[in-house]
Design a protein around this motif. Structure first.
Motif, PDB file in Angstrom:
ATOM      1  N   TYR A  40     100.694  58.735  14.360  1.00 51.73           N
ATOM      2  CA  TYR A  40     100.854  57.775  13.258  1.00 51.73           C
ATOM      3  C   TYR A  40      99.708  58.010  12.279  1.00 51.73           C
ATOM      4  O   TYR A  40      99.905  58.079  11.076  1.00 51.73           O
ATOM      5  CB  TYR A  40     100.799  56.336  13.763  1.00 51.73           C
ATOM      6  CG  TYR A  40     102.038  55.903  14.511  1.00 51.73           C
ATOM      7  CD1 TYR A  40     103.201  55.563  13.811  1.00 51.73           C
ATOM      8  CD2 TYR A  40     102.049  55.828  15.894  1.00 51.73           C
ATOM      9  CE1 TYR A  40     104.338  55.159  14.498  1.00 51.73           C
ATOM     10  CE2 TYR A  40     103.178  55.426  16.583  1.00 51.73           C
ATOM     11  CZ  TYR A  40     104.319  55.083  15.879  1.00 51.73           C
ATOM     12  OH  TYR A  40     105.432  54.684  16.555  1.00 51.73           O
ATOM     13  N   ASP A  41      98.481  58.091  12.861  1.00 55.35           N
ATOM     14  CA  ASP A  41      97.325  58.382  12.030  1.00 55.35           C
ATOM     15  C   ASP A  41      96.755  59.725  12.488  1.00 55.35           C
ATOM     16  O   ASP A  41      97.468  60.697  12.485  1.00 55.35           O
ATOM     17  CB  ASP A  41      96.303  57.248  12.129  1.00 55.35           C
ATOM     18  CG  ASP A  41      96.921  55.927  11.667  1.00 55.35           C
ATOM     19  OD1 ASP A  41      97.500  55.912  10.575  1.00 55.35           O
ATOM     20  OD2 ASP A  41      96.849  54.942  12.416  1.00 55.35           O
ATOM     21  N   VAL A  50      99.860  60.149  19.447  1.00 52.65           N
ATOM     22  CA  VAL A  50     100.390  59.074  20.277  1.00 52.65           C
ATOM     23  C   VAL A  50     101.340  59.687  21.305  1.00 52.65           C
ATOM     24  O   VAL A  50     101.501  59.182  22.407  1.00 52.65           O
ATOM     25  CB  VAL A  50     101.093  58.035  19.381  1.00 52.65           C
ATOM     26  CG1 VAL A  50     101.964  57.117  20.197  1.00 52.65           C
ATOM     27  CG2 VAL A  50     100.061  57.237  18.601  1.00 52.65           C
ATOM     28  N   PRO A  78     103.294  52.200  31.017  1.00 53.79           N
ATOM     29  CA  PRO A  78     102.649  50.959  30.598  1.00 53.79           C
ATOM     30  C   PRO A  78     102.820  50.705  29.097  1.00 53.79           C
ATOM     31  O   PRO A  78     103.255  51.585  28.356  1.00 53.79           O
ATOM     32  CB  PRO A  78     101.178  51.178  30.949  1.00 53.79           C
ATOM     33  CG  PRO A  78     101.033  52.585  31.364  1.00 53.79           C
ATOM     34  CD  PRO A  78     102.357  53.212  31.496  1.00 53.79           C
ATOM     35  N   ASN A  79     102.463  49.495  28.679  1.00 56.61           N
ATOM     36  CA  ASN A  79     102.494  49.171  27.247  1.00 56.61           C
ATOM     37  C   ASN A  79     101.637  50.171  26.491  1.00 56.61           C
ATOM     38  O   ASN A  79     100.541  50.509  26.926  1.00 56.61           O
ATOM     39  CB  ASN A  79     101.927  47.776  26.997  1.00 56.61           C
ATOM     40  CG  ASN A  79     102.882  46.698  27.467  1.00 56.61           C
ATOM     41  OD1 ASN A  79     104.101  46.872  27.373  1.00 56.61           O
ATOM     42  ND2 ASN A  79     102.345  45.619  27.990  1.00 56.61           N
ATOM     43  N   GLY A  80     102.128  50.625  25.361  1.00 60.57           N
ATOM     44  CA  GLY A  80     101.344  51.528  24.531  1.00 60.57           C
ATOM     45  C   GLY A  80     101.375  52.973  24.991  1.00 60.57           C
ATOM     46  O   GLY A  80     100.686  53.817  24.435  1.00 60.57           O
ATOM     47  N   SER A  81     102.217  53.283  25.993  1.00 60.83           N
ATOM     48  CA  SER A  81     102.239  54.665  26.477  1.00 60.83           C
ATOM     49  C   SER A  81     103.092  55.569  25.583  1.00 60.83           C
ATOM     50  O   SER A  81     103.092  56.782  25.758  1.00 60.83           O
ATOM     51  CB  SER A  81     102.756  54.707  27.905  1.00 60.83           C
ATOM     52  OG  SER A  81     104.043  54.130  27.979  1.00 60.83           O
ATOM     53  N   GLY A  82     103.824  54.985  24.644  1.00 61.87           N
ATOM     54  CA  GLY A  82     104.565  55.806  23.676  1.00 61.87           C
ATOM     55  C   GLY A  82     106.074  55.804  23.854  1.00 61.87           C
ATOM     56  O   GLY A  82     106.767  56.622  23.256  1.00 61.87           O
ATOM     57  N   LYS A  83     106.604  54.864  24.629  1.00 61.13           N
ATOM     58  CA  LYS A  83     108.049  54.830  24.875  1.00 61.13           C
ATOM     59  C   LYS A  83     108.830  54.605  23.578  1.00 61.13           C
ATOM     60  O   LYS A  83     109.765  55.342  23.250  1.00 61.13           O
ATOM     61  CB  LYS A  83     108.393  53.715  25.871  1.00 61.13           C
ATOM     62  CG  LYS A  83     107.680  53.826  27.215  1.00 61.13           C
ATOM     63  CD  LYS A  83     108.102  52.751  28.181  1.00 61.13           C
ATOM     64  CE  LYS A  83     107.698  51.340  27.786  1.00 61.13           C
ATOM     65  NZ  LYS A  83     106.240  51.129  27.767  1.00 61.13           N
ATOM     66  N   SER A  84     108.419  53.557  22.836  1.00 64.71           N
ATOM     67  CA  SER A  84     109.128  53.251  21.584  1.00 64.71           C
ATOM     68  C   SER A  84     109.002  54.410  20.602  1.00 64.71           C
ATOM     69  O   SER A  84     109.967  54.780  19.928  1.00 64.71           O
ATOM     70  CB  SER A  84     108.564  51.986  20.939  1.00 64.71           C
ATOM     71  OG  SER A  84     108.690  50.901  21.820  1.00 64.71           O
ATOM     72  N   THR A  85     107.814  54.973  20.524  1.00 65.98           N
ATOM     73  CA  THR A  85     107.584  56.084  19.609  1.00 65.98           C
ATOM     74  C   THR A  85     108.493  57.263  19.945  1.00 65.98           C
ATOM     75  O   THR A  85     109.104  57.868  19.059  1.00 65.98           O
ATOM     76  CB  THR A  85     106.104  56.512  19.680  1.00 65.98           C
ATOM     77  OG1 THR A  85     105.285  55.366  19.425  1.00 65.98           O
ATOM     78  CG2 THR A  85     105.797  57.587  18.668  1.00 65.98           C
TER      79      THR A  85
HETATM   80  N1  LIG Z   1     103.387  51.920  13.402  1.00 67.61           N
HETATM   81  C1  LIG Z   1     102.323  52.309  14.116  1.00 67.61           C
HETATM   82  N2  LIG Z   1     101.200  52.716  13.492  1.00 67.61           N
HETATM   83  C2  LIG Z   1     100.133  53.114  14.213  1.00 67.61           C
HETATM   84  N3  LIG Z   1     100.086  53.136  15.547  1.00 67.61           N
HETATM   85  C3  LIG Z   1     101.165  52.734  16.235  1.00 67.61           C
HETATM   86  C4  LIG Z   1     102.347  52.300  15.540  1.00 67.61           C
HETATM   87  N4  LIG Z   1     103.273  51.971  16.470  1.00 67.61           N
HETATM   88  C5  LIG Z   1     102.701  52.186  17.668  1.00 67.61           C
HETATM   89  N5  LIG Z   1     101.442  52.647  17.533  1.00 67.61           N
HETATM   90  C6  LIG Z   1     100.540  53.034  18.633  1.00 67.61           C
HETATM   91  O1  LIG Z   1     101.150  54.070  19.367  1.00 67.61           O
HETATM   92  C7  LIG Z   1     100.946  53.898  20.745  1.00 67.61           C
HETATM   93  C8  LIG Z   1     102.295  53.896  21.466  1.00 67.61           C
HETATM   94  O2  LIG Z   1     103.015  52.752  21.069  1.00 67.61           O
HETATM   95  P1  LIG Z   1     104.505  52.485  21.518  1.00 67.61           P
HETATM   96  O3  LIG Z   1     105.296  53.712  21.289  1.00 67.61           O
HETATM   97  O4  LIG Z   1     104.964  51.252  20.863  1.00 67.61           O
HETATM   98  O5  LIG Z   1     104.334  52.261  23.080  1.00 67.61           O
HETATM   99  P2  LIG Z   1     105.284  51.501  24.091  1.00 67.61           P
HETATM  100  O6  LIG Z   1     106.623  51.319  23.470  1.00 67.61           O
HETATM  101  O7  LIG Z   1     105.310  52.375  25.289  1.00 67.61           O
HETATM  102  O8  LIG Z   1     104.639  50.181  24.413  1.00 67.61           O
HETATM  103  C9  LIG Z   1     100.163  52.611  20.911  1.00 67.61           C
HETATM  104  O9  LIG Z   1      98.814  52.956  21.088  1.00 67.61           O
HETATM  105  C10 LIG Z   1     100.360  51.897  19.612  1.00 67.61           C
HETATM  106  O10 LIG Z   1      99.227  51.144  19.313  1.00 67.61           O
END
Ligand SMILES: Nc1ncnc2c1ncn2[C@@H]1O[C@H](COP(=O)(O)OP(=O)(O)O)[C@@H](O)[C@H]1O
Ligand SMILES: [Mg+2]
Lengths: 369, 252
Positions: free
Chosen positions: B12-13, B17, B36-43
């Motif tokens: 993202y930055d 991720v 776990p939360n923040g592991s990158g599933k949604s991404t």
């Molecule tokens: N839009 C965004 N901009 C910057 N960082 C993001 C954004 N969305 C998620 N992140 C970061 O990317 C990492 C993975 O997030 P995410 O994919 O939502 O994980 P999960 O779905 O497994 O909980 C996290 O550290 C989160 O803080």
């Protein structure tokens, strides 16, 4: 229940929405006729029929065709443009407060007009030429303006309102195109321009000041066939564009990422939607001045009746806005007859409390979050 | 359809991720993304359907880079059920499900679009609530609406971001059974989820993500006490019951 009965139910549902649109259209015809016969000149329905069948005398003809008709059409077209712009802006920015007025587009136009009057010297009143086709209205206001100056004011208002739009879009482009950024930058620009208007008023001579104040009251008394035709010419493509795009606006309601997964590009949809809505607004405001609250309130009223589905909301808000402004203008013309109130003053007076009312009534219903 | 993630790194930055993800998913697979939360599933899910642009590595859909597939074509093949639904103007169930036809709609829906929508409502037992507003339904019904809406796209790939997170046990089972049936019907189903036991019960493939990298991937048998302890950083033990293995927290 099965699939067939669901379809039947849904068609009934759609029919109700179409019924609302049909009622609004009937309302437009009825109020339109009332508007043509109301006024100081004592025209009756008979005279109107005579005008359309070509058997009226020259004076009646003149009043109906050169004064009343353009004014009615101007009210319809301006109401249409402001409301459809408001509905689209609220949808694509997902914000109930978005409207041409709140996003600072009207404010920018006002600054443009003030700029033309004070800096470009368009405000000097002379005895040649008339600001109005409606001679009664122009003498009432004691303002006579050169035609060239009028166009200068219009042009300047138009340029500044488009400039403010581009500025908002540029900001949005720069730091991600979240709707919040657009709404907030619109508000910021709006207050910047209103400071600009104040500065212009401070610098203005008395005559210029009068011209600025006068311009800022949205007033359809300036309507002529020329502007009405330009307005109609602009509104047809605007209408087609929004109709074709309405499913994209609907997709944006469920969030940008979901919309993307449906193949919609939120940035592009928002960019062109804002651009077209602002263009429509800019034309109206530069012709007729600031007619506040119509673009903000009308979509909310219509949502109460038919819900928030863009595919119906957009045409319904456009038509209801036309009816709303025609009704307002007719009331403004007749309320304190023979004094004619600028319709912008009336819409502000009824719009603000109406908006509050809708807001308070809506608290339990929570339209947006 | 076949999904192939080839060394996908996403930022993202500045910091990645997702780190060099290599996973293959087949037609008919039901893939659970756990971590776990923040592991990158949604991404990861958003990279698969092109919501997030993948610039390092590539995502191949039946061999074609997802970047090269036009947006509307992509939307006809890949459907997405987001983690949180944006609340906005209330929408009726019928309208919401009809929205799934968007990739096929030019400027207004056809008769076929309406009929297909009614059919899907019937199939998902949503006929009685078709005219109700989505946000007034129970959590389980809402999730059914969103899955119905996604299927109205006639997708070959279905991506779901924590579809069971807000559901009670019965609705979790109902939803996962439904998704397993869809996978059995030939759709590639990818689900982000937290519940490792549900993942091992229902998924045909499990991909464990930790800190944006694939920690383990394979059949449901990879859900072991050792893996889970290292993935989530908690002490667990395995309970055997009726031929199924369950992971429970070890509080001793
Ligand atoms: N839009 C965004 N901009 C910057 N960082 C993001 C954004 N969305 C998620 N992140 C970061 O990317 C990492 C993975 O997030 P995410 O994919 O939502 O994980 P999960 O779905 O497994 O909980 C996290 O550290 C989160 O803080
Ligand atoms: Mg997530």
């Amino acid at each position: 229940m099965n699939a067939q009965s669901v379809l039947a139910k849904y068609s009934r549902h759609i029919r109700n929405r179409l019924l609302f649109i049909a009622l609004v259209m009937i309302g437009i015809v009825v109020v339109g006729m009332v508007a043509i016969v109301s006024g100081a000149a004592g025209i009756g329905y008979r005279d109107v029929i005579a005008v359309f069948s070509g058997s009226a005398d020259a004076a009646t003809n003149q009043i109906v065709m050169q004064i009343r008709m353009p004014r009615v059409l101007a009210a319809l077209l301006a109401g249409f443009a402001l409301s459809v712009s408001g509905a689209v802006m609220q949808s694509i920015l997902r914000n109930p407060l978005a409207s041409p007025f709140t996003l600072g587009i009207s404010g920018a136009a006002a600054f443009g007009a003030a700029f033309a009057i004070v800096v470009l010297g368009a405000g000097s009143m002379v005895d040649a030429g008339s600001l109005y086709q409606d001679a009664a209205a122009s003498t009432r206001n004691g303002l006579l303006m050169r035609l060239g100056d009028r166009y200068l004011i219009m042009g300047s208002a138009f340029v500044f309102s488009l400039a403010s739009t581009f500025f908002i879009l540029a900001i949005a482009r720069y730091r991600g195109v979240t709707p919040e950024v657009m709404v907030l930058s619109g508000i910021a620009i709006g207050s910047l321009f209103s400071a600009g208007v104040s500065a212009m008023q401070f610098l203005a001579t008395e005559a210029e000041l009068a011209a600025i104040v006068f311009w800022m009251f949205g007033d359809l008394g300036r309507a002529s066939w020329q502007e009405v035709s330009v307005l109609a010419l602009v509104m047809v493509p605007v209408w087609l564009f929004f109709t074709v795009m309405s499913w994209n606006y609907k997709a944006l309601q469920s969030g940008d990422e979901y919309a993307q997964s449906l193949g919609v590009n939120p940035f592009r949809i928002r960019l062109f939607g804002m651009l077209v809505a602002s263009l429509a607004t800019a034309v109206v405001v530069s012709f007729y001045g600031i007619i506040a609250f119509v673009g903000l309130v009308v979509p909310h009223i219509v949502r109460r009746f038919i819900g928030g589905d863009e595919t119906f909301l957009i045409p319904a808000a456009a038509l209801f806005g036309a009816l709303f402004l025609l009704l307002s203008d007719t009331v403004a013309r007749t309320l304190f007859s023979p004094v004619i109130l600028p319709v912008g003053i009336l819409t502000s007076f009824i719009g603000a409390p109406l908006f509050l009312f809708l807001l308070l009534r809506g608290l339990g219903k929570s339209y947006w979050n | 359809m076949h999904i192939s993630l080839q060394n996908v790194t996403f930022r993202y930055d500045r910091d990645p991720v997702l780190k060099e993800i290599r996973v293959d998913m087949d037609r008919g697979d039901m893939v659970a993304l756990v971590g776990p939360n923040g592991s990158g599933k949604s991404t990861l899910i958003k990279c698969i359907n092109g919501i997030l642009p993948v610039r390092e590595g590539d995502v191949l859909i039946d061999g074609a880079s997802v970047r090269t597939i036009p947006a509307v074509q992509r939307a006809r093949r890949i459907a997405y059920v987001p983690q949180t639904e944006q609340k906005s103007v209330p929408m009726q169930v019928f309208d919401a499900v009809l929205l799934g036809r968007k990739p096929y709609i030019q400027w207004r829906p056809s008769r076929g679009d309406y009929e297909r929508t009614a059919g899907i409502l019937e199939r998902f037992d949503l006929v009685d609530v078709a005219m109700r507003e989505v946000h007034k339904l129970s959590g389980g019904q809402q999730q059914r609406v969103f899955i119905a809406r996604a299927l109205n796209q006639q997708p070959e790939i279905l991506l779901l971001d924590e579809p069971t997170a807000n559901l009670d046990l019965r609705y979790q089972l109902e939803t996962l059974e439904l998704l397993r049936d869809l996978a059995g019907g030939g759709i590639t189903v990818v689900i982000a989820m937290h519940d490792i036991n549900m993942a091992s019960l229902f998924a045909s493939r499990v991909v464990m993500l930790k800190g944006g990298a694939v920690f383990a991937s394979g059949g449901p048998e990879i859900v072991t006490a050792e893996h889970v302890e290292r993935l989530f950083g908690v002490k667990v033990r395995v309970v055997q019951d009726n031929g199924n293995r369950f992971i429970v927290p070890d509080r001793t």
